[in-house]
Design a protein around this motif. Structure first.
Motif, mmCIF file in Angstrom:
data_model
loop_
_atom_site.group_PDB
_atom_site.id
_atom_site.type_symbol
_atom_site.label_atom_id
_atom_site.label_comp_id
_atom_site.label_asym_id
_atom_site.label_seq_id
_atom_site.Cartn_x
_atom_site.Cartn_y
_atom_site.Cartn_z
ATOM 1 N N ASP A 1 41.601 56.848 31.834
ATOM 2 C CA ASP A 1 40.378 57.623 31.670
ATOM 3 C C ASP A 1 40.663 59.035 31.165
ATOM 4 O O ASP A 1 41.813 59.466 31.071
ATOM 5 N N THR A 2 39.587 59.753 30.883
ATOM 6 C CA THR A 2 39.660 61.147 30.461
ATOM 7 C C THR A 2 39.262 62.035 31.628
ATOM 8 O O THR A 2 38.253 61.766 32.298
ATOM 9 N N VAL A 3 40.040 63.083 31.866
ATOM 10 C CA VAL A 3 39.802 63.940 33.028
ATOM 11 C C VAL A 3 39.760 65.400 32.618
ATOM 12 O O VAL A 3 40.646 65.889 31.906
ATOM 13 N N ILE A 4 38.705 66.079 33.045
ATOM 14 C CA ILE A 4 38.659 67.539 32.969
ATOM 15 C C ILE A 4 38.916 68.029 34.386
ATOM 16 O O ILE A 4 38.115 67.787 35.299
ATOM 17 N N GLY A 5 40.061 68.662 34.581
ATOM 18 C CA GLY A 5 40.436 69.147 35.898
ATOM 19 C C GLY A 5 40.102 70.614 36.034
ATOM 20 O O GLY A 5 40.575 71.450 35.256
ATOM 21 N N ALA A 6 39.267 70.957 37.009
ATOM 22 C CA ALA A 6 38.849 72.339 37.218
ATOM 23 C C ALA A 6 39.573 72.915 38.431
ATOM 24 O O ALA A 6 39.685 72.258 39.466
ATOM 25 N N ALA A 7 40.043 74.145 38.280
ATOM 26 C CA ALA A 7 40.756 74.797 39.373
ATOM 27 C C ALA A 7 40.699 76.306 39.182
ATOM 28 O O ALA A 7 40.566 76.800 38.062
ATOM 29 N N ARG A 8 40.818 77.027 40.282
ATOM 30 C CA ARG A 8 40.863 78.488 40.181
ATOM 31 C C ARG A 8 42.126 78.937 39.459
ATOM 32 O O ARG A 8 42.136 79.960 38.792
ATOM 33 N N ARG A 9 43.192 78.179 39.621
ATOM 34 C CA ARG A 9 44.460 78.495 38.953
ATOM 35 C C ARG A 9 44.848 77.308 38.065
ATOM 36 O O ARG A 9 45.661 76.459 38.437
ATOM 37 N N PRO A 10 44.274 77.214 36.880
ATOM 38 C CA PRO A 10 44.512 76.044 36.019
ATOM 39 C C PRO A 10 45.958 75.918 35.571
ATOM 40 O O PRO A 10 46.377 74.820 35.155
ATOM 41 N N GLU A 11 46.744 76.994 35.659
ATOM 42 C CA GLU A 11 48.156 76.891 35.269
ATOM 43 C C GLU A 11 48.917 75.918 36.157
ATOM 44 O O GLU A 11 49.970 75.395 35.756
ATOM 45 N N ARG A 12 48.390 75.634 37.332
ATOM 46 C CA ARG A 12 49.049 74.685 38.222
ATOM 47 C C ARG A 12 48.868 73.243 37.755
ATOM 48 O O ARG A 12 49.426 72.323 38.344
ATOM 49 N N LEU A 13 48.102 73.060 36.709
ATOM 50 C CA LEU A 13 47.865 71.721 36.164
ATOM 51 C C LEU A 13 48.705 71.450 34.914
ATOM 52 O O LEU A 13 48.479 70.471 34.198
ATOM 53 N N ALA A 14 49.695 72.308 34.672
ATOM 54 C CA ALA A 14 50.514 72.172 33.459
ATOM 55 C C ALA A 14 51.207 70.818 33.375
ATOM 56 O O ALA A 14 51.370 70.254 32.281
ATOM 57 N N LEU B 1 50.150 67.859 34.360
ATOM 58 C CA LEU B 1 49.234 66.819 33.884
ATOM 59 C C LEU B 1 48.904 67.008 32.408
ATOM 60 O O LEU B 1 48.725 66.029 31.669
ATOM 61 N N ILE B 2 48.838 68.258 31.968
ATOM 62 C CA ILE B 2 48.596 68.511 30.544
ATOM 63 C C ILE B 2 49.747 67.952 29.716
ATOM 64 O O ILE B 2 49.541 67.316 28.673
ATOM 65 N N ALA B 3 50.970 68.176 30.200
ATOM 66 C CA ALA B 3 52.150 67.697 29.472
ATOM 67 C C ALA B 3 52.222 66.175 29.470
ATOM 68 O O ALA B 3 52.607 65.557 28.466
ATOM 69 N N ALA B 4 51.841 65.561 30.562
ATOM 70 C CA ALA B 4 51.940 64.103 30.675
ATOM 71 C C ALA B 4 50.816 63.385 29.933
ATOM 72 O O ALA B 4 51.017 62.272 29.421
ATOM 73 N N TYR B 5 49.630 63.988 29.865
ATOM 74 C CA TYR B 5 48.474 63.335 29.237
ATOM 75 C C TYR B 5 47.772 64.321 28.301
ATOM 76 O O TYR B 5 46.609 64.687 28.523
ATOM 77 N N PRO B 6 48.439 64.771 27.264
ATOM 78 C CA PRO B 6 47.860 65.808 26.409
ATOM 79 C C PRO B 6 46.572 65.399 25.703
ATOM 80 O O PRO B 6 45.748 66.248 25.367
ATOM 81 N N ASP B 7 46.381 64.105 25.491
ATOM 82 C CA ASP B 7 45.193 63.639 24.772
ATOM 83 C C ASP B 7 44.040 63.262 25.695
ATOM 84 O O ASP B 7 42.917 63.034 25.228
ATOM 85 N N ARG B 8 44.297 63.197 26.999
ATOM 86 C CA ARG B 8 43.243 62.748 27.915
ATOM 87 C C ARG B 8 43.023 63.672 29.113
ATOM 88 O O ARG B 8 42.170 63.393 29.949
ATOM 89 N N PHE B 9 43.755 64.757 29.190
ATOM 90 C CA PHE B 9 43.569 65.675 30.304
ATOM 91 C C PHE B 9 43.381 67.097 29.794
ATOM 92 O O PHE B 9 44.117 67.562 28.925
ATOM 93 N N GLU B 10 42.376 67.758 30.358
ATOM 94 C CA GLU B 10 42.135 69.164 30.040
ATOM 95 C C GLU B 10 41.983 69.946 31.339
ATOM 96 O O GLU B 10 41.279 69.502 32.260
ATOM 97 N N ALA B 11 42.615 71.095 31.408
ATOM 98 C CA ALA B 11 42.492 71.973 32.565
ATOM 99 C C ALA B 11 41.545 73.118 32.226
ATOM 100 O O ALA B 11 41.653 73.729 31.158
ATOM 101 N N VAL B 12 40.602 73.367 33.122
ATOM 102 C CA VAL B 12 39.678 74.492 32.926
ATOM 103 C C VAL B 12 39.689 75.370 34.165
ATOM 104 O O VAL B 12 39.808 74.883 35.295
ATOM 105 N N GLY B 13 39.573 76.654 33.959
ATOM 106 C CA GLY B 13 39.488 77.583 35.080
ATOM 107 C C GLY B 13 38.073 77.606 35.624
ATOM 108 O O GLY B 13 37.116 77.749 34.865
ATOM 109 N N LEU B 14 37.946 77.459 36.931
ATOM 110 C CA LEU B 14 36.614 77.468 37.540
ATOM 111 C C LEU B 14 36.693 77.888 38.999
ATOM 112 O O LEU B 14 37.408 77.287 39.792
ATOM 113 N N ASP B 15 35.942 78.912 39.329
ATOM 114 C CA ASP B 15 35.729 79.313 40.717
ATOM 115 C C ASP B 15 34.354 78.784 41.090
ATOM 116 O O ASP B 15 33.335 79.272 40.578
#
Length: 296
Positions: A30-43, A45-59
């Motif tokens: 599946d495709t996942v948009i992962g939201a987190a206050r510190r999106p850098e901690r999702l690096a 998953l970005i590296a493992a699934y560059p075409d299906r995972f996006e990290a966004v900053g969100l409080d």
């Protein structure tokens, strides 16, 4: 959820159950948009699934950020099939120790944030006639032990919002799932994941003992987050998604025992409780009604 690549928006995706759900969804293709206050901690998953995972900053306590992120996601992806409200932080402390600021922030994080996210995404789900909303609560949604009154209050509020919401949106093909995890190895005491109110000595024996597992229990909890994520997927893919999903033996056992004790007290006062209604006056004493002796 089957037959197409599902688009997930998951808050709290950098750790805990949110991270586990994100990993499970990605592993399923599946495709996942992962939201987190510190999106850098999702690096990772970005590296493992560059075409299906996006990290966004969100409080999720910031309403403006919620509106901006959801509008951007919908503009670029066209839809969100599954919203998972998993962002949260454990708050431990006696009720007397909990400040207004702490209580308000907890409700912003666990109730008002998920509510705003849900409202932002409901219209496109309703118009399409499909979608799922997953609200992560916990055992505290059904009972409130010493030291967790504020924490449990937010979970109970989220559950009641979810229960009413489910009745409202089921006719539109939208499912609502309340997840009630017990103790899982999600590192609740790591920096920022748990907060403790300023301690008062009066509660040293009652509240402090209750909160000790949070301080010292890392890596000993029985629950496996990966299996929890798989159970959530199974529930969402069921023909009839359940309203509640308890995860872990402790999550199953505690609410089962609680209603028994909760019923015992009302039962012991049933006569008093039922005796609080208006009492019908004797037939002959009713205003405007003739007595039996006055009838002809």
């Amino acid at each position: 959820m089957t037959g197409k690549r599902t688009v997930w928006l998951i808050t709290g995706a950098s750790s805990g159950l949110g991270r586990a759900v994100a990993e499970d969804a990605l592993a399923a293709g599946d495709t996942v948009i992962g939201a987190a206050r510190r999106p850098e901690r999702l690096a990772g998953l970005i590296a493992a699934y560059p075409d299906r995972f996006e990290a966004v900053g969100l409080d999720v306590t910031d309403g403006g950020e919620i509106d901006s992120v959801t509008a951007d996601v919908l503009a670029r992806y066209g839809r969100v099939d599954v919203l998972v409200n998993a962002a949260g932080r454990l708050r431990a402390g006696a009720f007397e120790e909990t400040t207004d600021r702490e209580l308000r922030h907890l409700f912003e994080l666990r109730v008002f944030g998920p509510a705003r996210l849900t409202r932002a995404l409901l219209p496109q789900m309703r118009e399409r006639g499909s979608g799922s909303i997953v609200n992560v609560s916990g055992v505290g949604g059904r009972l409130s032990p010493a030291g967790f009154s504020a924490h449990s209050a937010t979970k109970a509020a989220l559950e009641q919002l979810s229960e009413g919401l489910a009745d409202e949106v089921t006719p539109f093909g939208i499912s609502v799932l309340i997840v009630e995890p017990g103790a899982f190895r999600t590192r609740p005491s790591e920096e920022g994941a748990a907060r403790f109110s300023e301690e008062h000595p009066a509660y040293a024996e009652t509240v402090r003992a209750a909160g000790e597992p949070v301080r010292t229990g890392d890596s000993t909890q029985p629950g496996d987050p990966a299996r929890a994520a798989a159970a959530i997927r199974t529930a969402l893919e069921a023909e009839n998604t359940p309203l509640r999903l308890a995860l872990g033996g402790d999550a199953v056992d505690s609410p089962v025992a609680h209603p028994d004790s909760a019923r015992a007290e009302p039962a012991s006062r049933e006569k008093v409780s039922r005796g609080t209604g208006f009492r019908a006056a004797p037939l002959g004493d009713r205003r405007g009604a003739p007595s039996a002796a006055g009838r002809r």
